[in-house]
Design an enzyme around this catalytic site. Structure first.
Site, short mmCIF file in Angstrom:
data_model
loop_
_atom_site.label_atom_id
_atom_site.label_comp_id
_atom_site.label_asym_id
_atom_site.label_seq_id
_atom_site.Cartn_x
_atom_site.Cartn_y
_atom_site.Cartn_z
N ASN A 11 69.39 26.25 24.90
CA ASN A 11 68.70 25.04 25.34
C ASN A 11 67.21 25.33 25.20
OD1 ASN A 11 67.63 22.86 26.62
ND2 ASN A 11 68.81 23.09 28.52
N LYS A 66 66.43 28.49 27.36
CA LYS A 66 67.52 28.96 28.22
C LYS A 66 68.68 29.32 27.32
CE LYS A 66 67.13 25.85 32.16
NZ LYS A 66 67.80 24.78 32.83
N ARG A 84 71.71 22.57 22.59
CA ARG A 84 71.56 21.31 23.30
C ARG A 84 70.44 20.53 22.62
NH1 ARG A 84 68.50 19.88 28.88
NH2 ARG A 84 69.22 17.73 28.96
N HIS A 105 72.05 13.10 29.74
CA HIS A 105 72.93 13.94 30.58
C HIS A 105 74.40 13.79 30.21
CE1 HIS A 105 69.55 13.32 33.72
NE2 HIS A 105 69.43 14.54 33.24
N GLY A 121 69.34 15.87 39.43
CA GLY A 121 68.56 17.10 39.34
C GLY A 121 67.09 16.71 39.28
N ARG A 152 59.40 11.44 37.36
CA ARG A 152 59.57 10.19 36.60
C ARG A 152 60.00 9.07 37.53
NH1 ARG A 152 63.85 12.65 32.58
NH2 ARG A 152 63.44 14.71 33.42
N ARG A 181 63.93 19.63 47.56
CA ARG A 181 64.11 20.45 48.76
C ARG A 181 62.84 20.47 49.60
NH1 ARG A 181 66.83 26.13 47.70
NH2 ARG A 181 66.02 25.48 45.70
N GLY A 217 72.47 16.74 43.91
CA GLY A 217 73.81 16.22 44.19
C GLY A 217 74.74 17.29 44.75
N GLU A 228 76.95 22.35 32.19
CA GLU A 228 76.60 21.83 30.86
C GLU A 228 76.79 22.88 29.78
OE1 GLU A 228 73.09 20.36 32.95
OE2 GLU A 228 73.12 18.68 31.55
P1 ADP Z 1 67.15 20.29 36.28
O1 ADP Z 1 68.33 21.06 35.67
O2 ADP Z 1 67.16 18.82 35.98
O3 ADP Z 1 65.82 20.93 36.07
P2 ADP Z 1 68.45 20.95 38.79
O4 ADP Z 1 69.79 20.39 38.54
O5 ADP Z 1 68.30 22.43 38.83
O6 ADP Z 1 67.36 20.32 37.85
O7 ADP Z 1 67.97 20.34 40.20
C1 ADP Z 1 66.71 20.65 40.72
C2 ADP Z 1 66.53 19.87 42.01
O8 ADP Z 1 67.55 20.25 42.94
C3 ADP Z 1 65.19 20.13 42.68
O9 ADP Z 1 64.60 18.92 43.10
C4 ADP Z 1 65.58 20.99 43.87
O10 ADP Z 1 64.70 20.85 44.95
C5 ADP Z 1 66.94 20.42 44.21
N1 ADP Z 1 67.69 21.34 45.05
C6 ADP Z 1 68.11 22.58 44.73
N2 ADP Z 1 68.70 23.16 45.81
C7 ADP Z 1 68.63 22.27 46.82
C8 ADP Z 1 69.04 22.26 48.19
N3 ADP Z 1 69.64 23.30 48.75
N4 ADP Z 1 68.81 21.13 48.92
C9 ADP Z 1 68.20 20.08 48.37
N5 ADP Z 1 67.78 20.03 47.10
C10 ADP Z 1 67.99 21.09 46.33
#
Ligand code: ADP
Length: 412
Positions: free
Chosen positions: A26, A33, A107, A196, A226, A257, A300, A348, A399
């Site tokens: 990716n 990655k 990807r 996605h 995410g 966004r 978070r 999620g 993924e």
């Molecule tokens: P992407 O792959 O789109 O970069 P991720 O799927 O890794 O993103 O999701 C990142 C998001 O998930 C961030 O906003 C992060 O704060 C949130 N996140 C990760 N762990 C937690 C948690 N324990 N509680 C709430 N949000 C979380």
């Protein structure tokens, strides 16, 4: 990055799967990655993240058997990033020669309307990908750079492109057509594409397995939440509508966004603030969403501030939930019959508070939250009560495994 899957077999995936690992790549503009994934079981044999490509102080992490190996050095371009990747495997294993990957799976964010499925990469595919850059100027150039260097580094391995958009090519015209002038649609392929796709495909298949129903008879709304976020209506394993459109900006509120906006906004800001389109584009990609509402793009952090009584963070959470409820309701009606709602990706999978806030407002759909299961959810978990008419699940996405499966299916 999701860890190795729990070893659950993925059923109804269609096509047979080659044994042997796939090197999943990716590549972004400044990061790369990778993961060496066993396509048949999802077992992750090594993962890596190479950051700050083209900037000073490059950083490479390579994790194998639970141990992380960190390397700091300048990584001026993607060619150097692949040298680092090869060196990390050579030094810390597994040895790529003896691991014998059957393919490299790349990807690619945007496949336009050209790619409705995974393809073997050749010169013609690369030319088409370059033509598609205007559709995803922030993502596709990095993906292409990764492919170009991988072709030079691993000339003997088949390389395939797996698109975020391909899964949504099953959307009917009523769902993907924008009500804009015909010339825009015909000349510039202006329409909704959705993103996605690998995550929505993987999670909706897992939901059918968890419900012990044939995929063809299962209707699910998948909420991939995410840093980027999208909702998808999956009818019998096929995407029929999704919240993102032409670009990954639309739909739900995200880290930086905004999701859905009034289309009159650019012209209005041009009139009242003299804002230019590049300024507008930058603000919508990098300065909006949670960052604009709560000063932080990380969910978070926003939740911590909200719990400490921060009003802006409270509003940000309410806006996120409102937008989610709105899209969930709309996609449920598009499906006509809803069997399950699934939460996936960083937010999620990890925020019971967010899941509860959404599901408590989804009673009209026939969902009854199991608060205890929701609070305790780890890995794949049913978070609706036994009496709930519509099931709700947490399903960790994978993924990388989906890309490995796609690559492997294409080659067998
Ligand atoms: P992407 O792959 O789109 O970069 P991720 O799927 O890794 O993103 O999701 C990142 C998001 O998930 C961030 O906003 C992060 O704060 C949130 N996140 C990760 N762990 C937690 C948690 N324990 N509680 C709430 N949000 C979380």
């Amino acid at each position: 990055m999701p860890s190795a899957a729990g070893g659950e077999p993925v059923t109804d995936a269609g096509g047979s799967v080659a044994s042997g690992p796939v090197l999943v790549i990716n590549a972004g503009s400044s990061s790369l990655k990778y993961q060496l994934v066993q396509a048949d079981s999802g077992q992750s044999r090594a993962t890596g993240l190479i950051e700050r490509i083209g900037l000073d102080d490059g950083l490479a992490r390579h994790t194998v058997e639970g141990r992380e190996h960190v390397l700091e050095r300048d990584i001026p371009d993607h060619a150097a990033a692949f040298e680092v990747l090869a060196a990390q495997f050579a030094e810390h294993g597994p040895d790529l020669q003896s691991a014998a990957p059957v393919a490299i799976g790349h990807r690619v964010v945007h496949g336009g309307a050209k790619f409705a499925s995974t393809v073997l990469i050749d010169d013609e595919v690369l030319t088409t990908l370059r033509r598609l850059v205007p559709l995803a100027p922030l993502h596709n150039p990095g993906n292409i750079a990764g492919i170009e260097v991988a072709l030079e580094t691993f000339p003997d391995l088949p390389q395939v492109a797996v698109f975020d958009t391909a899964f949504h090519q099953t959307m009917p015209p009523a769902a993907y057509t924008y009500a804009v002038p015909l010339s825009w649609r015909q000349t510039f392929n202006i329409r909704a594409y959705g993103f996605h796709g690998t995550s929505h495909a993987y999670v909706s298949r897992r939901v059918a397995d968890l419900l012990e129903r044939p995929l063809e008879e299962t209707n699910t709304v998948v909420l991939h939440l995410g840093n980027g976020a999208s909702a998808c209506a999956v009818e019998g394993g096929r995407s029929v509508d999704t919240s993102m459109g032409l670009s990954p900006l639309g739909g739900l509120v995200m880290g930086t966004r905004p999701g859905d906006l009034d289309p009159g906004l650019p012209a209005h800001l041009s009139r009242v603030a003299g804002m230019t389109l590049p300024e507008f584009d930058h603000a919508l990609n990098k300065e909006s969403g949670l960052k604009a509402l709560a000063g932080d793009s990380d969910f978070r952090q926003v939740m911590e501030r909200r719990e400490a009584g921060d009003e802006a963070a409270g509003l940000a959470f309410d806006v996120v939930v409102h937008r989610l409820v709105r899209h969930l309701g709309a996609l449920a009606l598009v499906l006509g019959r809803l069997d399950a709602i699934a939460f996936t990706a960083g937010i999620g999978e990890n925020s019971p508070t967010l899941r509860a806030a959404v599901l408590e407002r989804a009673g009209l759909l026939g969902v009854e939250l199991d608060a205890e299961a929701n609070d305790a959810a780890q890995g794949e978990t049913r978070i609706s009560t036994a009496a709930s008419l519509v099931a709700a699940f947490v399903v960790p996405t994978n993924e990388e495994w989906e890309i490995a499966l796609e690559a492997s299916r294409l080659l067998t």
